[in-house]
Scaffold this active site. Sequence first.
Site, PDB file in Angstrom:
ATOM      1  N   HIS A 320     -62.571 103.525  47.659  1.00  0.00           N
ATOM      2  CA  HIS A 320     -61.994 104.725  47.126  1.00  0.00           C
ATOM      3  C   HIS A 320     -63.007 105.632  47.764  1.00  0.00           C
ATOM      4  O   HIS A 320     -64.064 105.641  47.029  1.00  0.00           O
ATOM      5  CB  HIS A 320     -61.610 104.334  46.208  1.00  0.00           C
ATOM      6  N   ASP A 378     -53.889 100.542  49.046  1.00  0.00           N
ATOM      7  CA  ASP A 378     -53.326 100.508  50.020  1.00  0.00           C
ATOM      8  C   ASP A 378     -53.461  98.920  50.116  1.00  0.00           C
ATOM      9  O   ASP A 378     -52.463  98.257  51.415  1.00  0.00           O
ATOM     10  CB  ASP A 378     -54.184 101.258  50.942  1.00  0.00           C
TER      11      ASP A 378
END
Length: 443
Positions: A320, A378
């Site tokens: 991330h 995600d």
Amino acid sequence: MTTVQTSTNGDQLNQDSDKSNLIVEGKTLDLPLYKGSIGPSVMDISRLYAQSDMFTYDPGFTSTASCESKITYIDGDKGVLLHRGYPIDQLAEQGSFLETCYLLLYGDLPQGEQFEDFKHRITYHTMLHEQIHTFYKGFRRDAHPMAIMVGVVGALSAFYHDSTDINDPTQRNIASLRMIAKMPTIAAMAYKYSIGQPFVTPRNDLDYSANFLNMCFSVPAEDYKVDPVLARAMDRIFILHADHEQNASTSTVRLAGSSGANPFACIAAGIACLWGPSHGGANEAALTMLEEIGSVDRIPEYIRRAKDKSDPFRLMGFGHRVYKNYDPRATVMQKTCHEVLDTLGLKDEPLLQVAMELERIAREDPYFVEKKLYPNIDFYSGITLRALGFPPEMFTVLFALARTVGWIAQWREMIEDPQQRIGRPRQLYTGPTLRDYVPTSNR
């Protein structure tokens, strides 16, 4: 050559006495240092240009605080996400999305009567102006739902004139409640329009998430009952996506709002930014990757490709931009994913098996551990949303629906900040220097 040195005066940082001595080409500049309630301190460079004839250069603004905020705090190194001080996992596992909305908007979790009043206001604002229904018919049937969302949300200011005066606190609050209430209806209608089914009117007897699922999946031809496990999963997904500090779309909303634009236009700008594949499209990309891998026995091949710098393949859903540790939202999302698949009888879903094995490898393989490439939210949300019945093109729409409350909270905070000014980033110009115009006949 420019030489820059810094030194800090004082042990206890505060806005009145602590400064940083910045030495630029022999000239000493005193720049204030500010300390937040938690997190790193910041150096106030707002007067740097006036004092030194220099700008700072920070592509992507990764080392620049664009505002002061009391809403969301992230510690990427420790994997921490707090909304008004509350850990995201506690909000998602113990609370509801509307509780989180109230918290983000007003600063504290609601008490009994406050919450009942808030829920009532949201529930009775879910319907859209009837003429907006005809607005949808202006789009092609194969229009992407996000294109519809951008257009419809931007057009709301043409229908709700009584909540566009940003200088009126009452109108700001009405606009906030309207956006949170109407976004599920707008999103569901975009979905129904894209598949050629009739719009479903919102129901006041259902809670926020159950009402959204009903508007998406019920049809006039038969009764539809929302499964409470699936409604709870949808609610958690909304909570996990509600706000995420000064990301690209939130910064876009703040920047648009700094010009004095009405709130509906600002949220439309945020939706447009979220549509970018590097922002809101990550869960769809992760699902596509899992489908490409297909089965557990093919994982070693793709792991080798991911480690090969000359191979364009990338493992989506890992790592991330902010979190250098495990994404705190991913743990809740993983649990939610299992609950949905178990409820729907899909616990042997091949994509989940691939996802679980990939996660195991990421936790044990030195390559992933050293680079801190842990699964993010995600990684599991795409599987969950597909199991709930949503096509990939709706994934970012759901993200926008959930993030609306964060955008609105950030917009309100910006409007109410006495220090706020219109956004105006500067640049490092590297184009041609002064040139004289030459007539066409002499060139």
